[in-house]
Motif scaffolding. Structure first.
Motif, PDB file in Angstrom:
ATOM      1  N   PHE A  49     -12.248   7.811  -0.459  1.00  0.00           N
ATOM      2  CA  PHE A  49     -11.583   6.816   0.366  1.00  0.00           C
ATOM      3  C   PHE A  49     -12.370   6.558   1.635  1.00  0.00           C
ATOM      4  O   PHE A  49     -12.603   5.406   2.011  1.00  0.00           O
ATOM      5  N   TRP A  50     -12.816   7.632   2.307  1.00  0.00           N
ATOM      6  CA  TRP A  50     -13.528   7.467   3.579  1.00  0.00           C
ATOM      7  C   TRP A  50     -14.875   6.790   3.360  1.00  0.00           C
ATOM      8  O   TRP A  50     -15.357   6.060   4.218  1.00  0.00           O
ATOM      9  N   ARG A  51     -15.466   7.014   2.182  1.00  0.00           N
ATOM     10  CA  ARG A  51     -16.706   6.292   1.893  1.00  0.00           C
ATOM     11  C   ARG A  51     -16.430   4.800   1.765  1.00  0.00           C
ATOM     12  O   ARG A  51     -17.179   3.977   2.279  1.00  0.00           O
ATOM     13  N   PRO A  63      -0.241   9.173   3.813  1.00  0.00           N
ATOM     14  CA  PRO A  63      -1.421   9.490   4.630  1.00  0.00           C
ATOM     15  C   PRO A  63      -2.001  10.869   4.338  1.00  0.00           C
ATOM     16  O   PRO A  63      -3.209  11.033   4.283  1.00  0.00           O
ATOM     17  N   PHE A  98       1.001   4.468   0.030  1.00  0.00           N
ATOM     18  CA  PHE A  98       0.197   5.676   0.081  1.00  0.00           C
ATOM     19  C   PHE A  98       0.811   6.665   1.055  1.00  0.00           C
ATOM     20  O   PHE A  98       1.507   6.308   1.997  1.00  0.00           O
ATOM     21  N   LEU A 112     -10.342  -3.246   2.529  1.00  0.00           N
ATOM     22  CA  LEU A 112      -9.734  -2.057   1.928  1.00  0.00           C
ATOM     23  C   LEU A 112      -8.814  -2.432   0.783  1.00  0.00           C
ATOM     24  O   LEU A 112      -8.748  -1.745  -0.229  1.00  0.00           O
ATOM     25  N   GLU A 113      -8.119  -3.519   0.949  1.00  0.00           N
ATOM     26  CA  GLU A 113      -7.210  -3.950  -0.104  1.00  0.00           C
ATOM     27  C   GLU A 113      -7.987  -4.242  -1.373  1.00  0.00           C
ATOM     28  O   GLU A 113      -7.645  -3.778  -2.450  1.00  0.00           O
ATOM     29  N   LEU A 161      -4.516  10.790   1.533  1.00  0.00           N
ATOM     30  CA  LEU A 161      -5.803  10.129   1.744  1.00  0.00           C
ATOM     31  C   LEU A 161      -6.709  10.809   2.750  1.00  0.00           C
ATOM     32  O   LEU A 161      -7.921  10.666   2.702  1.00  0.00           O
ATOM     33  N   ILE A 162      -6.115  11.531   3.678  1.00  0.00           N
ATOM     34  CA  ILE A 162      -6.891  12.135   4.768  1.00  0.00           C
ATOM     35  C   ILE A 162      -8.099  12.915   4.269  1.00  0.00           C
ATOM     36  O   ILE A 162      -9.175  12.843   4.817  1.00  0.00           O
ATOM     37  N   GLU A 163      -7.896  13.689   3.201  1.00  0.00           N
ATOM     38  CA  GLU A 163      -8.975  14.565   2.725  1.00  0.00           C
ATOM     39  C   GLU A 163      -9.784  13.928   1.601  1.00  0.00           C
ATOM     40  O   GLU A 163     -10.635  14.570   1.012  1.00  0.00           O
ATOM     41  N   ASN A 164      -9.517  12.671   1.329  1.00  0.00           N
ATOM     42  CA  ASN A 164     -10.148  12.023   0.187  1.00  0.00           C
ATOM     43  C   ASN A 164     -11.485  11.405   0.585  1.00  0.00           C
ATOM     44  O   ASN A 164     -11.544  10.339   1.185  1.00  0.00           O
ATOM     45  N   LYS A 165     -12.575  12.068   0.228  1.00  0.00           N
ATOM     46  CA  LYS A 165     -13.907  11.618   0.640  1.00  0.00           C
ATOM     47  C   LYS A 165     -14.256  10.247   0.074  1.00  0.00           C
ATOM     48  O   LYS A 165     -14.937   9.454   0.713  1.00  0.00           O
ATOM     49  N   TRP A 199       0.846  -1.183   0.000  1.00  0.00           N
ATOM     50  CA  TRP A 199       0.000   0.000   0.000  1.00  0.00           C
ATOM     51  C   TRP A 199       0.882   1.234   0.000  1.00  0.00           C
ATOM     52  O   TRP A 199       1.163   1.818   1.038  1.00  0.00           O
ATOM     53  N   TYR A 215     -13.942   3.259   3.146  1.00  0.00           N
ATOM     54  CA  TYR A 215     -13.591   2.823   4.489  1.00  0.00           C
ATOM     55  C   TYR A 215     -14.858   2.560   5.313  1.00  0.00           C
ATOM     56  O   TYR A 215     -14.969   1.538   5.987  1.00  0.00           O
ATOM     57  N   ASN A 216     -15.795   3.500   5.242  1.00  0.00           N
ATOM     58  CA  ASN A 216     -17.047   3.332   5.996  1.00  0.00           C
ATOM     59  C   ASN A 216     -17.826   2.103   5.530  1.00  0.00           C
ATOM     60  O   ASN A 216     -18.419   1.392   6.331  1.00  0.00           O
TER      61      ASN A 216
END
Lengths: 193, 91
Positions: free
Chosen positions: A124-126, A115, A113, A182-183, A118-122, A111, A128-129
């Motif tokens: 990605f967080w979707r 950090p 990446f 996630l992978e 990715l922190i601000e990447n919506k 991975w 993740y959720n």
């Protein structure tokens, strides 16, 4: 209308979604999460003098929400009988190959990446959720308390009403499953882009 | 170092299921000396578990920096309900 974070009339429009998204990492039922957000705004407005301006309004509201979340979790798990304390820690073996060394069924990828990217990447967080939602409730809660809240293991045990051994199983299960999800759903696609 | 690794491979190794369990446990709790040795030795010779360990640490780093955003939106109805409930407190 220009945003004015100090104007409480705008707080709901400015912060409700973010607070809601945060609550969902700990409370799976939408209406319960919604109620917690509502209670947060109510508490904040009743106690405006509590805001010292050391942090942003958002951070302050989030702090109130976090307290309400842990209070709710504590209450929920207070009366749980011992036999129900650990969610089926089944199937950890399903992640592993039975032959040879018994390693993970698929080799974890690299991975690569940053950090900060990715922190601000919506998106990605979707993703993740979506992955988090697939975990059993208490497993997700344990993981979120540990990794997002950085809560001490002993404290988590009190909040969730589990022993430390139970907790390690929950966290291990969470890591195995989230990592795999996630992978498959994010990192593998990412490298293909 | 290849020779050393070949020698290390001869030592009794815990299985991957145990190694990943310890790698995970180490993130929350201090491991015993034996556990630390078992894990270290295993990671030394197993690239699957080494990658696993890197990933879960990477994930932790990411989550610790997490800032709540609008990943999910409340419905308009829900927002209006909240606004209504706090109306009396606004001045």
């Amino acid at each position: 209308m220009p945003h004015d974070p100090t104007d409480p009339n705008q707080w709901v429009d400015l912060y409700a979604d973010a607070l809601f998204s945060f609550a969902l990492k700990f409370i799976s039922q939408t209406d319960q999460a919604q109620n917690l957000v509502q209670e947060t705004f109510l508490a904040a407005l009743k106690n405006r003098s509590g805001f010292k301006g050391n942090s942003s309004e958002k951070t302050w509201l989030l702090g109130i929400l976090k307290h309400k979340i842990t209070d709710q979790l504590r209450l929920k798990y207070k009366e749980v009988p011992a036999s129900q304390l650990v969610e089926a820690d089944t199937h950890i073996e399903d992640f592993f190959d039975n032959a040879d060394y018994g390693h993970l069924k698929k080799k974890p990828g690299d991975w690569a990446f940053n950090p900060s990217d990715l922190i601000e990447n919506k998106e990605f967080w979707r993703s993740y959720n979506d992955c988090l939602e697939k975990l059993p409730e208490k497993t997700a809660q344990a993981f979120s308390l540990r990794e997002i809240e950085d809560m001490d293991s002993k404290e988590i045990c009190k909040v969730l009403g589990v022993s430390s051994t139970n907790l390690w199983v929950l966290l291990h299960r969470a890591r195995l499953q989230l990592r795999q999800c996630l992978e498959t759903n994010w990192f593998e696609h990412d490298t293909a882009r | 170092m290849i020779l050393l690794d070949k020698l290390l491979e001869q030592l009794p190794l815990i299985p991957c299921q145990e190694a990943t369990r310890l790698a995970s446990k180490a993130m929350d709790q201090k491991l015993s000396l034996k556990e630390r040795w078992d894990l270290w030795l295993h990671l030394r010779v197993c690239d699957f578990c080494t990658q696993f360990s890197k990933q879960i640490h990477g994930l932790r780093e990411l989550l610790r920096k997490y800032q709540p955003q609008e990943e999910k939106n409340l419905s308009l109805d829900a927002k209006n309900k909240i606004k209504l409930s706090i109306k009396g407190l606004l001045f």
